[in-house]
Design a protein around this motif. Structure first.
Motif, PDB file in Angstrom:
ATOM      1  N   LYS A 188       0.151   4.532 -12.079  1.00 22.27           N
ATOM      2  CA  LYS A 188      -0.319   5.419 -11.027  1.00 22.27           C
ATOM      3  C   LYS A 188      -0.355   4.663  -9.693  1.00 22.27           C
ATOM      4  CE  LYS A 188      -1.300   8.630 -14.087  1.00 22.27           C
ATOM      5  NZ  LYS A 188      -0.428   9.835 -14.211  1.00 22.27           N
ATOM      6  N   ASP A 246      -8.427   0.842  -2.655  1.00 20.78           N
ATOM      7  CA  ASP A 246      -8.994   1.197  -3.962  1.00 20.78           C
ATOM      8  C   ASP A 246      -8.616   0.151  -5.008  1.00 20.78           C
ATOM      9  OD1 ASP A 246     -10.101   3.451  -2.854  1.00 20.78           O
ATOM     10  OD2 ASP A 246      -8.445   4.768  -3.454  1.00 20.78           O
ATOM     11  N   PHE A 247      -7.374  -0.345  -4.931  1.00 18.72           N
ATOM     12  CA  PHE A 247      -6.968  -1.409  -5.847  1.00 18.72           C
ATOM     13  C   PHE A 247      -7.814  -2.658  -5.643  1.00 18.72           C
ATOM     14  CE2 PHE A 247      -4.530  -5.389  -6.101  1.00 18.72           C
ATOM     15  CZ  PHE A 247      -4.409  -5.475  -7.486  1.00 18.72           C
ATOM     16  N   ASP A 272      -2.277  -4.656 -13.095  1.00 18.66           N
ATOM     17  CA  ASP A 272      -1.644  -4.578 -11.778  1.00 18.66           C
ATOM     18  C   ASP A 272      -0.134  -4.599 -11.983  1.00 18.66           C
ATOM     19  OD1 ASP A 272      -0.771  -4.846  -9.166  1.00 18.66           O
ATOM     20  OD2 ASP A 272      -1.269  -6.981  -9.062  1.00 18.66           O
ATOM     21  N   VAL A 331      -2.155   3.832  -6.268  1.00 19.15           N
ATOM     22  CA  VAL A 331      -3.487   3.952  -5.668  1.00 19.15           C
ATOM     23  C   VAL A 331      -3.458   3.275  -4.304  1.00 19.15           C
ATOM     24  CG1 VAL A 331      -4.686   4.006  -7.889  1.00 19.15           C
ATOM     25  CG2 VAL A 331      -4.376   1.818  -6.714  1.00 19.15           C
ATOM     26  N   LYS A 332      -4.340   3.693  -3.435  1.00 17.35           N
ATOM     27  CA  LYS A 332      -4.447   3.043  -2.132  1.00 17.35           C
ATOM     28  C   LYS A 332      -4.799   1.567  -2.323  1.00 17.35           C
ATOM     29  CE  LYS A 332      -5.946   7.189   0.365  1.00 17.35           C
ATOM     30  NZ  LYS A 332      -7.036   7.813   1.159  1.00 17.35           N
ATOM     31  N   ARG A 333      -4.269   0.741  -1.439  1.00 17.12           N
ATOM     32  CA  ARG A 333      -4.546  -0.689  -1.547  1.00 17.12           C
ATOM     33  C   ARG A 333      -6.038  -0.964  -1.545  1.00 17.12           C
ATOM     34  NH1 ARG A 333      -1.304  -3.459   2.539  1.00 17.12           N
ATOM     35  NH2 ARG A 333      -2.728  -2.441   3.986  1.00 17.12           N
ATOM     36  N   ASP A 359       0.868  -1.183   0.000  1.00 14.13           N
ATOM     37  CA  ASP A 359       0.000   0.000   0.000  1.00 14.13           C
ATOM     38  C   ASP A 359       0.904   1.232   0.000  1.00 14.13           C
ATOM     39  OD1 ASP A 359      -2.124   1.713   0.189  1.00 14.13           O
ATOM     40  OD2 ASP A 359      -2.573   1.302   2.300  1.00 14.13           O
ATOM     41  N   PRO A 360       0.905   2.015  -1.112  1.00 16.22           N
ATOM     42  CA  PRO A 360      -0.013   1.956  -2.260  1.00 16.22           C
ATOM     43  C   PRO A 360       0.364   0.860  -3.250  1.00 16.22           C
ATOM     44  CG  PRO A 360       1.563   3.718  -2.575  1.00 16.22           C
ATOM     45  CD  PRO A 360       1.820   3.170  -1.194  1.00 16.22           C
TER      46      PRO A 360
END
Length: 236
Positions: free
Chosen positions: A203, A209-210, A189, A205-207, A63-64
């Motif tokens: 980009k 959100d992923f 990913d 992204v927060k874990r 994370d991220p």
């Protein structure tokens, strides 16, 4: 509370990615094995193995998270001009084993590789079972670059890339991008951000959100022809 889980050789559920350690970032579990069922379960839940030859198997969910949206992969004008001048050709799933071997070669200033013999054997089995795939870049009959990863529904989980001629790995990424768009994939990913991935449009992204994106697309149907071995054209 963040905690580290220890897995045995019995098939068992992974802990929630949200329980991964913050230092080292994303380390979630230790142990287990690399059987296809366990690997597929890991990727399905946003977890991947990454460990050195002398380490136990380590499972991660950082994370991220680094991701690409296929339509937003950055193929620069200068790269397009460069690739137009090359006599290269491109294939899908023609030389998976050779691509893995190319990716396993130590980089400059690296003494070893995390793509161990154990990892190569495991992912070759996933390829044989129709889950892991490769993109190849050829100069004549010589393999000069490529990448490999897993397809989980409409998500492509990239693992590694390599080049033996300038920009050949970027060419493989451009081929992957165009192929995934044609096949209606929604997400790439890329695991952990680095300058090379960032230059291509990745980009962070927060874990959470992923995981939400992964959950949205991992069970979506895919064109049955998506990963049939084929020669493809890079449109520039």
């Amino acid at each position: 509370m963040n905690s580290l889980s220890f897995l045995n050789h019995e098939f068992e559920a992974f802990p929630s990615p949200e329980l991964a350690l913050t230092d080292p970032n994303g380390l979630l579990a230790i142990g287990g094995d690399l059987r296809p069922e366990r690997l597929l379960t890991a990727y399905y839940h946003g977890i991947f193995p990454w460990f050195n030859a002398d380490d136990p198997i380590l499972w991660w969910s950082p994370d991220p998270r680094a991701i690409f949206i296929p339509s937003q992969v950055n193929i620069s004008t200068s790269l397009r001009k460069y690739l137009k001048k090359q006599p290269w050709r491109f294939t899908i799933n023609h030389a998976f084993t050779d691509v893995m071997a190319g990716c396993a070669q130590p980089r400059r200033k690296q003494a070893g590789t995390w793509i161990t013999h154990e990892i190569q054997m495991a992912y070759r089995e996933l390829h044989h079972n129709g889950h892991a795939h490769s993109i190849e870049v050829w100069h004549g009959e010589r393999l000069i670059g490529g990448l490999y990863g897993l397809a989980i529904g409409q998500v492509f989980c990239g693992e590694s890339m390599f080049h033996r001629e300038t920009n050949a790995s970027k060419a493989a990424m451009a081929v992957l991008q165009q192929h995934l768009i044609k096949m209606n994939f929604k997400l790439i990913d890329a695991q952990v951000m680095n300058p090379h991935l960032e230059s291509l449009g990745a980009k962070p992204v927060k874990r959470a959100d992923f995981i939400q994106l992964l959950t949205q697309f991992r069970d979506k149907p895919v064109n049955p022809a998506a990963w049939i071995p084929s020669e493809v054209t890079l449109e520039l």
